[in-house]
Design an enzyme around this catalytic site. Structure first.
Site, short mmCIF file in Angstrom:
data_model
loop_
_atom_site.label_atom_id
_atom_site.label_comp_id
_atom_site.label_asym_id
_atom_site.label_seq_id
_atom_site.Cartn_x
_atom_site.Cartn_y
_atom_site.Cartn_z
N GLY A 1 9.87 -0.98 0.87
CA GLY A 1 11.27 -1.14 1.26
C GLY A 1 11.41 -2.11 2.41
O GLY A 1 11.61 -1.70 3.57
N TYR A 2 11.30 -3.36 2.12
CA TYR A 2 11.39 -4.39 3.16
C TYR A 2 12.70 -5.17 3.06
O TYR A 2 13.58 -5.06 3.88
CB TYR A 2 10.22 -5.37 3.01
CG TYR A 2 9.00 -5.02 3.83
CD1 TYR A 2 8.57 -3.70 3.94
CD2 TYR A 2 8.26 -6.00 4.47
CE1 TYR A 2 7.44 -3.38 4.67
CE2 TYR A 2 7.13 -5.69 5.21
CZ TYR A 2 6.72 -4.38 5.32
OH TYR A 2 5.61 -4.08 6.05
N THR B 1 10.00 -3.69 -5.86
CA THR B 1 9.24 -3.77 -7.10
C THR B 1 8.76 -2.39 -7.54
O THR B 1 8.18 -1.65 -6.73
CB THR B 1 8.04 -4.71 -6.90
OG1 THR B 1 8.55 -5.98 -6.47
CG2 THR B 1 7.27 -4.90 -8.19
N GLU C 1 -0.90 -8.86 2.60
CA GLU C 1 -0.24 -9.21 1.34
C GLU C 1 -0.64 -10.62 0.93
O GLU C 1 -0.79 -10.91 -0.24
CB GLU C 1 1.28 -9.11 1.53
CG GLU C 1 2.08 -9.32 0.25
CD GLU C 1 3.58 -9.25 0.47
OE1 GLU C 1 4.02 -9.01 1.61
OE2 GLU C 1 4.31 -9.46 -0.50
#
Lengths: 398, 381
Positions: free
Chosen positions: A127-128, A161, A244
């Site tokens: 949840g960014y 996603t 990431e």
């Protein structure tokens, strides 16, 4: 300087190759090649097999269940997985929140979250991003207000996603509304079954449902689910973004993609000859291969530096930019190679047994949707423009 | 030298533009794409009867408005702005083109029914093995009494589910890729022996795989000259490419406009993203791509009636420019829109999908580069 793998590395390569050959689920072979949309169980099947073997989390320290591989071994592993075209391990738990938890979490948090993350019993989502906070992530507005030993969270996340499958999410929320940008943000783990959470699908260009909007309305989150200090979540976020980006070059997968284009071009005919004999097309494949080689050796240099104890720095932005550009070119060439049969749209009408009039070769079916879908790679994880800004500022000092 | 449009042509543009603005908004188009039919036959009637545009490129003798390729260009560009689905390209440009240039016993009647909106056409030329080579034909037509019997397989016939008639390219003599021995037929889409498998396309149209099993047609179904049809096929395909370039120009103008609007509205780091020079230059490059595409579309359209060599060079050059521009403009638009550009919700992605399909239709950039090379630098020059 030496480009060869050591005998130990070669033995390792043989070992992992044999393991994949013996253990990779038969029903998941070739699903990547065909660009099929995968369901939750498709992702988890291979994850569970690797978790049992202790190989699902190559980069984790051994004390948290990692296999203790060197960075060269990890490289070999990802290369072998790509060659075998295995379903990728979802990054949200293994590459993203897992390292944040074992780096910044309390002993209780580690005990609670790391084991089920490894086994695949917790499916994580990230949840960014928010509608107003994309490239400018620190501009996020989702608020968490302290209420006793809980936070009350309100706001909206987007581009989440696989949130439709998620058990837990890791969220960046604003805990100090008066602080500037990066300050005043906290890192919360939120149970996706909490009352007040709504997940709404976002359908993307190829018709896929990969990403979602996540709405949070008075969601109560125990304070014990905050990682690291209140208002210091940006530290975790930055750490996670660096993780990431590592592996984002996708060299091994792209090699597989190039091989696939070659095989399509050997099958497609043009004026009675295989397309691969076409000098234009052949040259494009050659250029792609050369660019990929340049990326591969850049990644290997980064890897060697990492082995020597120099963590991945802002140079990894180079890997992201070049890696995604190559991934996108692979999809362009695949679509070009498909010719007329890039046009039919298969979603929802791929019924079995209708063989009377086949709609072109199987390899053509998903070339266009995949081409559309992979446009996302130069947008997500920090757009390529942002990556260039990072190089400009952090590497060149401009 | 004159790049101005006549009053009639300006009126035609206004008529089509108004229709697209008022009746073909994005939600309407989405509903059409999702509908079972996949197109709006009632809109086709509107185009024939109220707008009167289906006769645009036909002579007054034929019952048309007395226009030509420029009129097709105008209609297609405006349709491109609205991503109009209805088969103007297949019917008026291609079906009409074959009948105009090739004649044949049925031409007069069929042109009248195109103008009246009763007949719709699809172009069955591509074959699974043939890629972009128009002469690579395994579909055969053999003499059968006074007429012919057609056998074979056609691939990705755009608009076939809606068509009343098919234009079919066949081999009547010679080897599989010989220039000689190609014959063109007009065939009723419901003729006995035709099997279709219909499907949607990624850009919101419909197409079919078509099998011909002993499909019997009369000698009056021949368009052009028996065994000498390839010149005609190339001429009409070039006209179709020019019209497609115009559609691409309309779509790209819209993509560019939408992207500028979005960049002005979207704020990050406290400012509109349109204030970032790297994005400004990207949008400038989009602009230059669009303008060069407009120029090439005009050029190709105006050279359609020149010699084969000049026409071929002009059309292939235009298709190379448009193919490259479609990719650049489309990709840049998605990138500047960020995640929003990836969604099915926003129109820009749908324009990108159509532009991407136009890249490949009637030949990719590589195909037309090669064709241009042959005619400009090779033996033919």
């Amino acid at each position: 300087m030496n480009l060869d793998f050591s005998p130990e590395d070669l033995a390792f390569k043989a070992e992992v190759r044999a393991f994949i050959a013996e253990n990779y689920p038969a029903h998941l072979r070739d699903v990547q090649d065909e660009g099929e949309e995968l369901g939750k169980e498709d992702f988890l099947a291979w994850h569970r097999i690797l978790a049992k073997k202790g190989w699902v989390n190559p980069a984790w320290p051994t004390e948290y269940g990692g296999p203790g591989w060197t960075s060269v071994q990890r490289y070999i592993w990802s290369e072998e997985c790509a060659l075998a075209d295995t379903v990728p391990i979802l990054p949200f738990g293994i590459n993203m929140v897992g390292p944040v938890i074992y780096t910044f979490g309390t002993p209780e948090q580690k005990a609670k979250f790391l084991p089920p993350t490894l086994t695949g019993d917790i499916w994580w989502c990230q949840g960014y991003s928010e509608p107003g906070a994309g490239s400018d992530l620190a501009n996020l507005r989702t608020k968490a207000v302290r209420d006793g030993d809980h936070y009350i969270v309100n706001g909206q996340k987007t581009w989440t996603t696989m949130a439709q499958h998620a058990d837990w999410g890791f969220f960046l929320v604003r805990t100090d509304p008066d602080a500037k940008a990066q300050e005043g943000i906290s890192f919360l783990l939120i149970d996706m079954k909490s009352p007040g959470i709504t997940v709404r699908p976002i359908i993307t260009l190829g018709g896929e449902h990969e990403v979602n909007e996540v709405w949070l309305e008075n969601v109560r989150v125990p304070v014990e689910n905050r990682i690291f200090h209140e208002n210091k979540g940006w530290t975790c976020a930055k750490f996670l973004l660096a993780h990431e980006r590592s592996g984002i070059a996708g060299v091994a997968r792209s090699k597989r993609g190039v091989d696939r284009i070659k095989s399509i071009a050997r099958t497609e005919s043009q004026d009675g000859q295989p397309l691969i004999k076409d000098s234009f097309f052949k040259r494009k494949i050659a250029e792609l291969e050369i660019d990929l080689l340049a990326l591969e050796y850049t990644e290997l240099r980064t890897l060697a530096a990492e082995n020597a104890g120099k963590g991945p720095g802002p140079e990894s932005s180079l890997l992201k930019v070049k890696g995604t550009e190559i991934q996108q070119r692979i999809t362009e060439l695949a679509l070009e190679a498909a010719g007329h049969y890039g046009m039919p749209y298969f979603r929802g009408f791929g019924e079995a047994g209708h063989n009377a009039l086949a709609i072109g070769p199987d390899y053509a079916h998903r070339t266009a949707p995949t081409y559309f879908n992979v446009r996302k790679t130069s947008i997500y994880g920090g757009s390529n423009e942002i990556q260039r800004n990072i190089i400009s500022k952090m590497v060149l000092g401009l | 030298m004159d790049f101005n449009f006549t009053d009639e042509q300006n009126m035609l543009r206004d008529t089509v533009a108004k229709f697209v603005q008022q009746q073909y908004d994005f939600d309407t188009r989405r509903a059409i794409v999702k509908s079972e039919a996949g197109w709006r036959p009632d809109y086709w009637k509107v185009m024939a009867e109220e707008l009167g545009i289906l006769g645009a490129p036909f002579s007054e003798d034929q019952g048309g408005l007395g226009g030509g390729p420029v009129d097709n260009m105008i209609v297609m560009e405006e349709f491109g702005k609205g991503l109009v689905i209805e088969p103007y390209l297949g019917t008026v440009v291609i079906g009409g083109g074959f009948l105009k240039h090739g004649g044949g016993a049925q031409a007069g009647d069929l042109i009248a029914s195109i103008i009246g909106g009763e007949a719709t056409f699809a172009f069955a030329y591509a074959e699974p093995q043939g890629r972009y080579n128009l002469a690579d034909l395994t579909t055969t037509a053999t003499k059968d009494g006074a007429g012919y019997s057609i056998n074979g397989r056609k691939a990705v016939v755009v608009g076939a589910p809606w068509a009343s008639h098919l234009i079919v390219t066949t081999r009547t003599a010679g080897g599989q890729r010989d220039r000689a021995g190609v014959t063109v037929f007009v065939v009723p889409a419901d003729a006995a022996g035709i099997t279709r498998r219909d499907y949607p396309t990624v850009d919101g149209l419909r197409a079919s795989e078509i099998q011909f099993d002993n499909v019997k047609v009369g000698a009056d179904a021949v368009i052009g000259t028996v065994d000498q049809g390839l010149d005609l096929v190339e001429l009409v395909t070039d006209e179709a490419i020019a019209a497609l370039c115009a559609e691409a120009v309309g779509a790209m103008r819209k993509i560019h406009e939408t992207t500028i609007d979005y960049a002005r509205q979207r704020k990050q780091f406290g400012v509109p993203i349109s204030s970032f020079q790297v994005l400004q230059h990207r949008m400038v490059d989009m602009f230059m791509n669009v303008e060069q595409s407009v120029s090439m579309t005009y050029m190709a359209t105006l050279k359609l009636d020149e010699s084969n060599v000049e026409r071929t060079k002009a059309v292939s050059a235009a298709k190379v420019q448009i193919g490259k521009a479609c990719r650049f403009v489309g990709q840049a638009a998605i990138q500047i829109h960020g995640g929003m550009g990836m969604t099915d919700e926003l129109a820009v992605g749908h324009y990108f999908k159509r532009a991407t399909m136009i890249e490949g239709l009637f030949g990719s950039v590589d195909h037309h580069l090669r064709r241009y090379e042959t005619f400009s630098l090779g033996d033919a020059a």
